[in-house]
Design a protein around this motif. Structure first.
Motif, mmCIF file in Angstrom:
data_model
loop_
_atom_site.group_PDB
_atom_site.id
_atom_site.type_symbol
_atom_site.label_atom_id
_atom_site.label_comp_id
_atom_site.label_asym_id
_atom_site.label_seq_id
_atom_site.Cartn_x
_atom_site.Cartn_y
_atom_site.Cartn_z
ATOM 1 N N UNK A 102 0.825 -1.205 0.000
ATOM 2 C CA UNK A 102 0.000 0.000 0.000
ATOM 3 C C UNK A 102 0.862 1.259 0.000
ATOM 4 N N UNK A 103 1.913 1.282 0.811
ATOM 5 C CA UNK A 103 2.779 2.461 0.885
ATOM 6 C C UNK A 103 3.559 2.658 -0.408
ATOM 7 N N UNK A 208 -6.177 -8.744 -1.057
ATOM 8 C CA UNK A 208 -6.980 -7.828 -1.867
ATOM 9 C C UNK A 208 -7.955 -7.061 -0.985
ATOM 10 N N UNK A 209 -8.605 -7.784 -0.062
ATOM 11 C CA UNK A 209 -9.537 -7.159 0.874
ATOM 12 C C UNK A 209 -8.822 -6.116 1.737
ATOM 13 N N UNK A 210 -7.669 -6.467 2.300
ATOM 14 C CA UNK A 210 -6.932 -5.542 3.155
ATOM 15 C C UNK A 210 -6.470 -4.311 2.383
ATOM 16 N N UNK A 211 -6.009 -4.519 1.158
ATOM 17 C CA UNK A 211 -5.532 -3.411 0.339
ATOM 18 C C UNK A 211 -6.660 -2.418 0.053
ATOM 19 N N UNK A 212 -7.819 -2.935 -0.354
ATOM 20 C CA UNK A 212 -8.936 -2.057 -0.689
ATOM 21 C C UNK A 212 -9.542 -1.412 0.553
ATOM 22 N N UNK A 214 -7.886 -0.649 3.315
ATOM 23 C CA UNK A 214 -6.958 0.398 3.737
ATOM 24 C C UNK A 214 -7.094 1.639 2.869
ATOM 25 N N UNK A 215 -7.209 1.436 1.557
ATOM 26 C CA UNK A 215 -7.374 2.577 0.650
ATOM 27 C C UNK A 215 -8.667 3.326 0.945
ATOM 28 N N UNK A 216 -9.736 2.586 1.235
ATOM 29 C CA UNK A 216 -11.021 3.211 1.544
ATOM 30 C C UNK A 216 -10.950 4.007 2.842
ATOM 31 N N UNK A 217 -10.316 3.446 3.864
ATOM 32 C CA UNK A 217 -10.236 4.118 5.163
ATOM 33 C C UNK A 217 -9.352 5.361 5.097
ATOM 34 N N UNK A 223 -6.193 10.677 5.571
ATOM 35 C CA UNK A 223 -4.848 10.475 6.115
ATOM 36 C C UNK A 223 -3.831 11.212 5.235
ATOM 37 N N UNK A 224 -2.987 12.052 5.819
ATOM 38 C CA UNK A 224 -2.009 12.806 4.999
ATOM 39 C C UNK A 224 -1.136 11.883 4.151
ATOM 40 N N UNK A 225 -0.891 12.306 2.933
ATOM 41 C CA UNK A 225 -0.087 11.621 1.925
ATOM 42 C C UNK A 225 -0.789 10.376 1.360
ATOM 43 N N UNK A 226 -1.502 9.634 2.199
ATOM 44 C CA UNK A 226 -2.157 8.414 1.718
ATOM 45 C C UNK A 226 -3.503 8.693 1.061
#
Length: 269
Positions: A102-103, A208-212, A214-217, A223-226
């Motif tokens: 993600x990062x 895939x679930x964790x990636x999406x 995290x992106x949604x949250x 969240x700054x930068x993200x």
């Protein structure tokens, strides 16, 4: 005197790369048809119902595509949902590697956004989809298609390395926009690698679930930068590569036996 029987020609494993393109076309057509109820609900301002109807459309489109692929390739349903026993150590390590991914993807995404600024409609697209479609629908519908049907056929035709790369390219192309192509490739490589190493579809679904999620949250809570297109500082890049490398190295160690077993069984088919 009877003529000698001729052996039927062996059918190549399905699908090959060109056949996979047709599979994706079918998936797009089925997805478009099954999403009509969700579009009607959205037009009626019933957005909560529309979000869950979109999930149902995603799953229905996948099921119809797999049904056609099963008939054309003479495949078994189990081929699309590999589920070999997975070491318990895999599950806490998948979030570690996914966080690193993600990062890294966030940094790549910022470079792409500055080189090719995305239009306004693209930025609003994911907001209109709703979190159920992004967090639940995408992993449950896309993984059986890309890491089930497509990757399993590619493994038998091209071997693990080419199969993972080829399925990742198709995964990125499927999103049909240049802004997601680089991160789609990176994510597809991780999901395909997890499937090959573990011999199971579910670690890739989990990643895939964790990636999406995290992106949604990160976008929900700004969240700054993200959650924006600013260039992230070097320490975020470093943390991303550290987490991703450590996660992959640990996963490689705990999945070495499963990966070897997968190669033996593939060679025997």
């Amino acid at each position: 005197m009877t003529e000698p029987e001729t052996a039927a020609p062996l059918q190549k494993p399905y699908p090959g790369f060109a056949q996979a393109l047709l599979v994706l076309l079918l998936f797009f057509l089925f997805g478009t048809l099954t999403s009509i109820p969700a579009a009607l609900l959205a037009a009626l301002k019933l957005h909560r119902w529309a979000a869950w109807a979109t999930v149902l459309a995603q799953l229905s489109g996948t099921w119809l595509t797999l049904l056609v692929g099963r008939r054309l390739g003479r495949r078994a349903w189990a081929d699309f949902f590999p589920h070999r026993p997975v070491s318990g150590l895999v599950w806490p390590l998948v979030p570690l590697a996914t966080a690193g991914l993600l990062l890294v993807c966030n940094g790549v995404d910022a470079w792409v956004a500055h080189a090719l600024p995305p239009p306004t409609w693209f930025e609003r697209l994911f907001q209109d989809m709703g979190w159920p479609s992004l967090v639940l629908g995408a992993p449950l519908s896309e993984e059986p298609l890309f890491r089930g049907l497509i990757l399993s056929g590619f493994l038998l035709r091209y071997g693990p390395r080419k199969a993972i790369i080829g399925s990742a390219l198709l995964f990125a192309l499927f999103h049909m926009n240049p802004w997601q192509f680089p991160i789609g490739c990176l994510a597809g490589l991780l999901f395909g690698w997890l499937t090959v190493r573990t011999g199971s579809l579910w670690p890739a679904v989990f990643a895939h679930f964790l990636n999406n999620l995290s992106a949604s949250l990160t976008h929900t809570f700004h969240i700054p930068y993200l959650s924006d297109s600013r260039f992230q500082p070097w320490w975020i890049w470093g943390l991303g590569f550290l987490l991703l490398t450590a996660g992959l190295a640990a996963l490689q160690r705990v999945t070495a036996e499963s990966e070897g077993l997968l190669r033996v069984q593939d060679a025997q088919t």
